[in-house]
Each structure stands twice: as C-alpha cells, then as structure tokens.
Design an enzyme around this catalytic site. Sequence first.
Site, PDB file in Angstrom:
ATOM      1  N   TYR A 124      47.227  10.829  90.417  1.00 26.79           N
ATOM      2  CA  TYR A 124      46.070  11.648  90.078  1.00 26.79           C
ATOM      3  C   TYR A 124      46.225  12.206  88.651  1.00 26.79           C
ATOM      4  O   TYR A 124      45.317  12.116  87.826  1.00 26.79           O
ATOM      5  CB  TYR A 124      45.934  12.786  91.099  1.00 26.79           C
ATOM      6  CG  TYR A 124      44.909  13.820  90.715  1.00 26.79           C
ATOM      7  CD1 TYR A 124      45.300  15.032  90.161  1.00 26.79           C
ATOM      8  CD2 TYR A 124      43.550  13.585  90.876  1.00 26.79           C
ATOM      9  CE1 TYR A 124      44.367  15.971  89.775  1.00 26.79           C
ATOM     10  CE2 TYR A 124      42.601  14.520  90.491  1.00 26.79           C
ATOM     11  CZ  TYR A 124      43.012  15.714  89.944  1.00 26.79           C
ATOM     12  OH  TYR A 124      42.096  16.646  89.551  1.00 26.79           O
TER      13      TYR A 124
ATOM     14  N   LYS B 267      59.068  25.235  93.759  1.00 29.19           N
ATOM     15  CA  LYS B 267      57.643  24.945  93.953  1.00 29.19           C
ATOM     16  C   LYS B 267      57.461  24.667  95.431  1.00 29.19           C
ATOM     17  O   LYS B 267      57.879  23.635  95.944  1.00 29.19           O
ATOM     18  CB  LYS B 267      57.194  23.752  93.125  1.00 29.19           C
ATOM     19  CG  LYS B 267      55.696  23.526  93.234  1.00 29.19           C
ATOM     20  CD  LYS B 267      55.193  22.576  92.188  1.00 29.19           C
ATOM     21  CE  LYS B 267      53.691  22.592  92.069  1.00 29.19           C
ATOM     22  NZ  LYS B 267      52.956  22.353  93.291  1.00 29.19           N
TER      23      LYS B 267
ATOM     24  N   LEU C 169      48.819  23.911  88.068  1.00 27.41           N
ATOM     25  CA  LEU C 169      49.912  23.763  87.098  1.00 27.41           C
ATOM     26  C   LEU C 169      49.951  22.342  86.559  1.00 27.41           C
ATOM     27  O   LEU C 169      49.647  21.392  87.284  1.00 27.41           O
ATOM     28  CB  LEU C 169      51.253  24.055  87.785  1.00 27.41           C
ATOM     29  CG  LEU C 169      51.511  25.495  88.198  1.00 27.41           C
ATOM     30  CD1 LEU C 169      52.736  25.568  89.115  1.00 27.41           C
ATOM     31  CD2 LEU C 169      51.729  26.371  86.979  1.00 27.41           C
TER      32      LEU C 169
HETATM   33  S1  IVH Z   1      52.415  29.670  89.901  1.00 25.74           S
HETATM   34  C1  IVH Z   1      49.081  30.040  87.019  1.00 25.74           C
HETATM   35  N1  IVH Z   1      54.547  29.327  91.353  1.00 25.74           N
HETATM   36  O1  IVH Z   1      51.440  25.001  93.082  1.00 25.74           O
HETATM   37  C2  IVH Z   1      50.182  29.590  87.865  1.00 25.74           C
HETATM   38  N2  IVH Z   1      52.612  28.107  91.915  1.00 25.74           N
HETATM   39  O2  IVH Z   1      50.251  22.877  91.467  1.00 25.74           O
HETATM   40  C3  IVH Z   1      49.850  29.740  89.262  1.00 25.74           C
HETATM   41  N3  IVH Z   1      52.870  26.705  93.876  1.00 25.74           N
HETATM   42  O3  IVH Z   1      48.242  26.341  92.933  1.00 25.74           O
HETATM   43  C4  IVH Z   1      50.780  29.140  90.178  1.00 25.74           C
HETATM   44  N4  IVH Z   1      54.959  27.205  94.304  1.00 25.74           N
HETATM   45  O4  IVH Z   1      49.673  26.986  94.951  1.00 25.74           O
HETATM   46  C5  IVH Z   1      53.277  28.975  91.152  1.00 25.74           C
HETATM   47  N5  IVH Z   1      56.518  29.168  92.574  1.00 25.74           N
HETATM   48  C6  IVH Z   1      55.244  28.816  92.375  1.00 25.74           C
HETATM   49  C7  IVH Z   1      54.591  27.892  93.213  1.00 25.74           C
HETATM   50  C8  IVH Z   1      53.268  27.570  92.936  1.00 25.74           C
HETATM   51  C9  IVH Z   1      53.909  26.502  94.681  1.00 25.74           C
HETATM   52  C10 IVH Z   1      51.561  26.034  94.013  1.00 25.74           C
HETATM   53  C11 IVH Z   1      50.400  26.958  93.778  1.00 25.74           C
HETATM   54  C12 IVH Z   1      49.585  26.294  92.694  1.00 25.74           C
HETATM   55  C13 IVH Z   1      50.081  24.884  92.749  1.00 25.74           C
HETATM   56  C14 IVH Z   1      49.902  24.219  91.410  1.00 25.74           C
END
Ligand code: IVH
Length: 670
Positions: free
Chosen positions: A36, A116, A83
């Site tokens: 994607y 993550k 992200l």
């Molecule tokens: S920060 C602006 N921290 O990954 C940044 N996201 O691919 C906001 N996610 O929508 C996200 N673990 O749902 C952040 N430690 C983490 C995370 C995390 C999982 C998810 C989150 C985000 C998605 C982005």
Amino acid sequence: MSGAPQKEAQDLRKEIERHEHLYYVLDAPEITDKEYDDLIHRLEALESRHPELVTPDSPTQRVGGKASSAFAQIRHSKPMLSLDNVYSEEEFRQWWARAEKGLGGKTQFEVTLEPKMDGTSLSLVYKNDVLASAATRGDGNVGEDVTANARTIRSIPLRLGSAGAEMETFECRGEVYMHKKDFDELNRQALRDGGKTFVNPRNSASGFLRQKDSKITASRPLKFAVHSAGTLPESLGIEKHAQFIDLCRKLRLPVTATPTQTAKNADEAVKIYSRWLASRQSLSYEIDGVVIKINDLKLQKALGMTSKSPRWAVAFKFSASQAETAVIAVEYSVGRTGTVTPVAKVTPVECGGVTISSVSLHNFDEVERLGVKIGDKVLIERAGDVIPKVIRVIEGPGKKSSIAPPKICPVCGGQVLRAEDGEVAYRCVNPLCPAQLERRLIHFASRNGLDIEGLGESAVSQLVQKGLVKNFANIFTLNKENLLKLELFADKKAENLLKQIETGKTRPLSKLLAALGIRHVGERASRLLAERFGSLDTLARASAEDLEKIPDLGPVISESVASFFRLPSTVKMVKEFKESGVNFLEPKRKIVESALTGKTFVFTGELESFSRSEAEARVTALGARASSSVSKKTDYVVVGASPGSKAEKAQKLGVRVLTEREFKKIIENP
Ligand code: IVH
C-alpha cells in the site's frame, strides 16, 4: 505520450481508494502495508513531477479512508494522523537526515522509541477527569463514537487519577489491542464452536471495538495503551513526549507495556530497535515495529506534518514474517530416530524474505492442537532464520481431509507406532530403515558432529543406496574406489572427501558423542561425558554407577548412555573404530583459577557471540559451573535475546542478571 501521466494518476488513485476501503472500512485488506505504501509513494512521486495533476480528492491530500456510517460521528479536535513507515536501517537514517535538515541542519535532537502496537487507534476525551467520549480514527478528521464500547475496556479508566492541576479537557490517543494468548484462546474457542476464526489481533480488535452491542465488546479481551497526545490543557506545561507519557502513567492511563526509551542519535536508535526486534517474540502482544518520535514538542511543531503524517515521527517496521497460504498436501519425513514428522506442502508464498513451499507441523499433537487439515487456509510465520511454522488455521470447516499418522513408514514400509515413553512421537520401528540411517549419517558428519565436509545429503544418500555404508564405522573404511562409484565424484573430489574423513577421525571425543545421536545426549552432556572419561574406550567400559556420579548429568541421560553402550551394535562399532585406527580422545582443558572459580552461571535466551555450549565451556574453563536451572544458589543469570522464564525467576530471587556484554567483560577479565 501526453495524457499518459494523467491516466496513470487516475488509475493509481482508483487502486489506492479500493485498498483504503478494504482496509479502513471493511477491515479486509488484500495487500500488505508495504505494498500500500509503495502505491502511495508512486502517486506522490508522480504528483511531484506533475503538480498540475494534483486534485483535492487525491489520496495524498487527505488523511484516511471514509468513516463508517453506523455510529454517531465525532470530529477530532485535531487530525488523528497516521505514520510514515520505513523498513530498513538505510531508510530510517534517511528519515533522520530529513528531520535534521528540516530543523536547519545543526539541531541535535533526542527521540523516543516505543513499540508499535498492532491494534487499532482510539481517542479518549476526559472532561474534568471523567471519560466523556471515545472515538475511532475514522478518516482522521471524523471518527465513530464508540464511547459505550470503550467504557467496557477495563484498562481504560472512567475517571483519571490526579494530575495536580485542573483539566477541563484532556485528550489522549492510544491503541486498542489484544494479548497473543487471549487471541489464541479466542480462536480455539471459535474452532471448538465450529465457527470462523479471526485472522489477526489487529482486525479483531477493530471489529470488537465497533460492535453495535457493547455487551459483545465487554466479553472480548481488549486492552488499551496510550501512545500520543490529543489536545492538552496548556497549564500542564508539557514540553516533551516522554513527559506526556509519564503524566499519563500518573493519571492511571495505561501506556505501552515496554517502557518508552530515548536515544540521542540514529546509532543509538538503531541499537534499541534491534534489541526490540530480537525480543519481540517474548512479548505478550504483537508488535510490528518501533515508533520513533522527536521528543521535544517545540521541534515537533517546527517540523510539522505532511497531508497524512507527522514529519517528526516514523514507524520503523519489522519486515513481514507472517503470510497466509493454503495446505495442499502432507508428506511425512522420517528422522534419525525414526520419528515421523508431518510436513505441510503449501502454495508457495513469500514470507520474511524467502519463498516458503513446505512447513513442518512438528508432530501429530500439534496437528490436532492447530486443527489443521489439507485444504485449510493457514497463517504461517518465519522468525529470523528459524524454520517456518503454522501459527493457526484461518478458515474453519469445509471440504477438508484430515491429517493422520501413517500406519507404515513412507520410506521402508516398516511399522509406525506411537512412542511408548510418553513422547508425542510416532516412530518407524525398523532399525534398518534407510531414511533413519541416512539422517543419522548426515548428523554424524554435520558441523555439530565430526564436521566432515563433503559428506552431505547427496553423498550420504548414494552411499546408503549403493550399500557402501551401513553404519558409522563404515565411513572410516571408505576408499577411493568406493567413492568413484558415486555420481559427480571424480579423482579430486574423492581425494578431498577422504582427507576430510581422516580429519574427522581426529575430532575430540565430545564431538563424536554429539555425532552419535544418542538419545537425550546433546552438546552439553557430550562435553560432560568426554571431560569425565577422556577416551571412547574408557567411556564404553563405564558402568551405570560411574555415569550416575557425574554432577549435572541426570538419571535419564546416564541411563540412555549406559544402555547405548550395552547395545551389541555399539560394542561392534567401538571395536571397528579401533580396527580402523580411530581412537577418540578429549584434550584436557586447562582450568584457570579465577575470581569466578566456584561460581554458578545459568544462561537463558540466545547469545549473539556464543552458542550455549561455547558459553558454558568458557565458564567451566574458568572454574565456574554452568547449570540449567535458577535457584538462590545461582550467582549469575546471563540473559540473551528472547529469554525464557529464567530471567524473571532471577529477578524474583534477586540473582544478579548479566547482559551478554557484561558477561563478556567478566569472562575476559576474570
Ligand atoms: S503515534 C501522530 N505510537 O500506528 C502519531 N502510533 O500507523 C500518532 N500505533 O494510527 C501515532 N503504536 O494507531 C503511535 N507507539 C505508537 C503506536 C502507534 C501503534 C498506531 C496508531 C497509528 C498507527 C499509524
């Protein structure tokens, strides 16, 4: 060629929109995140070459997909971003360089690293410390009101702990996810009920969070962890991301179970990433990468965001090590002890960078536990260099045929029986089964055995088929004439192999013992036995009582060794070894008196620079002891990657825990 870029942009947008719908709205992705991202990057590149083609509705110009209409909508106080992903150290360093450049080139900055979490994101708004609303990400601007469902997630506090300051509105964002064991249990239950199983914790968490009936959500084992700030009261004076996470902890909000770490440069960040990559299997929940964020909120603000994601954060993803495929057949492989192992032939699929077409099912209990049948769709996983395994069946019952243990050996036609000693194995009971003999010989000559280069699968298989080798001793009487009978063997190759065989004769006794494949006797026991008895002759003559006296050997091993050396075939082998002038000896190891003399070490997890037995040999050479279990008497527990419960036990008992680096230091300057 005019018009071609326009058509390409249109086609890409359509394709991306379809996948976004599948992923965000239907929770049924058809492609991986990486595929994607590649599509998005292609469109971004095209649009930057042809800015005139950018349209307001291009997927690059908005945050996410369409919000589902089943729930009331909630507009986010500021967009819930996604992200950008990087998949390699090189890409990560490029991200770092871009951030540096964006900050004017000279600025030093610190980043935070967090796992993550593989779940679905949720925004929580607290009004005067009471949970007021909860919303999914939706399209990033408008999400679904899932307050009633979120309230049922036990780890989400309905009222916050005290921050020591008044908070009219406090918004945090985090991930709803599941523990692996809860997810597995859910699937076992689904299989028992004859229903459809769930594909992965992420899709299920998202599905469960968006139930119409919150009772259903309540019955699901959902967890929550805060990972980012929404809109916060200025009066809190938060200046760093790590400070925000600390505040959340104080407010009794759950934060990621693996604590946030910080790094001051890209090298440090890569090191922390690698540690998490190595220990990911030992976590109780799935993580698919590490999120790296610039800690200082002022610098975050200075960098800002693109249309879709912040420039101050990046997801450094682990490359996909799981894949879906289908079981098309089952074959049985016969090991050196006659154990029959079911091997699933699967539709070839790429997983962790290699193409997989067969997957070991280990044993028939595992087949039953997984409920796997021929015709099933399965999820497979390949972790590091480990052989791939089936994680779970994805689809429930249908037109399937079951996998049963064979009644006769597929190689020699001998009888196959269930082992009587409580092991889960089925074995071909014919001691002359050529498959067993081949496997035993391959092991004998392998690196863990006598390390005879050139005596691999193909040579062994021919030697057995031509009747030139019927037992281990026969290897030492092979001559050039014999070897020239093998396919692809000419003068030079035959001579080389004979030289290697001669070298094999000079290996230490401990290597020979490991090579013989005596039941329950691995590298460690081989070393203990060899050090104690010094030569094959002496060991062969040892009584069961002599063997029992060896500390750390244990009754099962000593019994197995004693009965092996009583076998007429072993007696004959030892005699034949002697006749061909082979006498296996163990060189005396010099034991150095050191500060470690008399200390006890336990090792757990994988070490980078030593195999387990090397590490044990190093400590015994210093007069210390290596033990396999932790007790109050243990002096040191050395913890490698993916450690077992021994690390926890050590903590509990207050035993000193060493990292590999600390261990190296200690043994280098004992
Ligand atoms: S920060 C602006 N921290 O990954 C940044 N996201 O691919 C906001 N996610 O929508 C996200 N673990 O749902 C952040 N430690 C983490 C995370 C995390 C999982 C998810 C989150 C985000 C998605 C982005």
